[in-house]
Design a protein around this motif. Sequence first.
Motif, PDB file in Angstrom:
ATOM      1  N   GLY A   1      -2.127 -21.333 -12.194  1.00 26.53           N
ATOM      2  CA  GLY A   1      -3.186 -21.693 -13.114  1.00 26.53           C
ATOM      3  C   GLY A   1      -2.885 -21.041 -14.457  1.00 26.53           C
TER       4      GLY A   1
ATOM      5  N   LEU B   1      -3.474 -19.824  -7.531  1.00 21.45           N
ATOM      6  CA  LEU B   1      -4.406 -20.574  -6.695  1.00 21.45           C
ATOM      7  C   LEU B   1      -3.864 -20.672  -5.279  1.00 21.45           C
TER       8      LEU B   1
ATOM      9  N   PRO C   1      -8.689 -22.482   0.424  1.00 17.11           N
ATOM     10  CA  PRO C   1      -9.559 -21.331   0.138  1.00 17.11           C
ATOM     11  C   PRO C   1      -9.515 -20.288   1.257  1.00 17.11           C
TER      12      PRO C   1
ATOM     13  N   THR D   1     -20.378 -20.785  -8.018  1.00 18.67           N
ATOM     14  CA  THR D   1     -18.997 -20.387  -8.257  1.00 18.67           C
ATOM     15  C   THR D   1     -19.043 -19.041  -8.955  1.00 18.67           C
TER      16      THR D   1
ATOM     17  N   LEU E   1     -11.463 -15.914  -8.135  1.00 21.39           N
ATOM     18  CA  LEU E   1     -12.320 -17.079  -8.327  1.00 21.39           C
ATOM     19  C   LEU E   1     -12.824 -17.469  -6.945  1.00 21.39           C
TER      20      LEU E   1
ATOM     21  N   ASN F   1     -15.402 -19.914  -4.689  1.00 17.43           N
ATOM     22  CA  ASN F   1     -16.149 -21.170  -4.763  1.00 17.43           C
ATOM     23  C   ASN F   1     -17.572 -20.999  -4.240  1.00 17.43           C
TER      24      ASN F   1
ATOM     25  N   VAL G   1     -10.671 -18.993  -4.051  1.00 22.06           N
ATOM     26  CA  VAL G   1      -9.837 -20.118  -4.448  1.00 22.06           C
ATOM     27  C   VAL G   1      -8.510 -19.608  -5.010  1.00 22.06           C
TER      28      VAL G   1
ATOM     29  N   PHE H   1     -10.296 -24.608 -17.101  1.00 22.07           N
ATOM     30  CA  PHE H   1      -9.862 -24.281 -15.744  1.00 22.07           C
ATOM     31  C   PHE H   1     -11.061 -23.875 -14.888  1.00 22.07           C
ATOM     32  N   ILE H   2     -11.908 -23.007 -15.405  1.00 17.89           N
ATOM     33  CA  ILE H   2     -13.091 -22.561 -14.660  1.00 17.89           C
ATOM     34  C   ILE H   2     -14.059 -23.734 -14.469  1.00 17.89           C
TER      35      ILE H   2
ATOM     36  N   ASP I   1     -13.418 -26.844 -14.190  1.00 19.22           N
ATOM     37  CA  ASP I   1     -12.891 -27.721 -13.129  1.00 19.22           C
ATOM     38  C   ASP I   1     -13.245 -27.197 -11.740  1.00 19.22           C
ATOM     39  N   HIS I   2     -13.356 -25.882 -11.599  1.00 19.67           N
ATOM     40  CA  HIS I   2     -13.672 -25.307 -10.295  1.00 19.67           C
ATOM     41  C   HIS I   2     -15.173 -25.183 -10.048  1.00 19.67           C
TER      42      HIS I   2
END
Length: 171
Positions: A22, A28, A32, A57, A140, A142, A148, A165-166, A168-169
């Motif tokens: 990432g 990543l 998970p 998140t 990170l 979820n 993640v 990026f954040i 998107d999660h």
Amino acid sequence: MKHLLLAAAAALFSATAALAGGPQGFTLHETPQEVPNFRFVTDEGNRLYLEDFRGRTVLLNVWATWCPPCVEEMPTLDALEGALGGPEFEVVAVSIDRAGIPVVRRFFDEIAVENLDIYVDSTGLTATALKTFGLPATLLINADGKEVGRLMGPAEWDTPEMIAFIEDHIK
């Protein structure tokens, strides 16, 4: 001996292949991972557990006021929380300062943190439970409470690339 070295190299390659990159070196996981449920306290001295954030998140940052890279990245974590924080996302910056809440409060006041809540684990067990080696360490997590990915070391959390990026999660 040569076979052992080849087997170790193959295992390392397989483990590395299971990871995707990432921004800023964020690693990543292919799937998970479970995260231990550890305890910390709030500015008011109330106990919280990581599990209390399930359904959101979380960008979990383990840091300390005596850690220069942690100090350097803290304003960008504060800005990230200001940009994205809400019912679906929170930056949870857990200090492992042994001096506890007063030193963290004083530090937040000095650098004018506006968006982050104070969370402290003065036992340092958070870093042990998460198997982090060195500070800062950021995971990170979820909404299901699973890791993640993670980034070891400092980052600029408020860059457009990192915010995207954040985001998107969070979705």
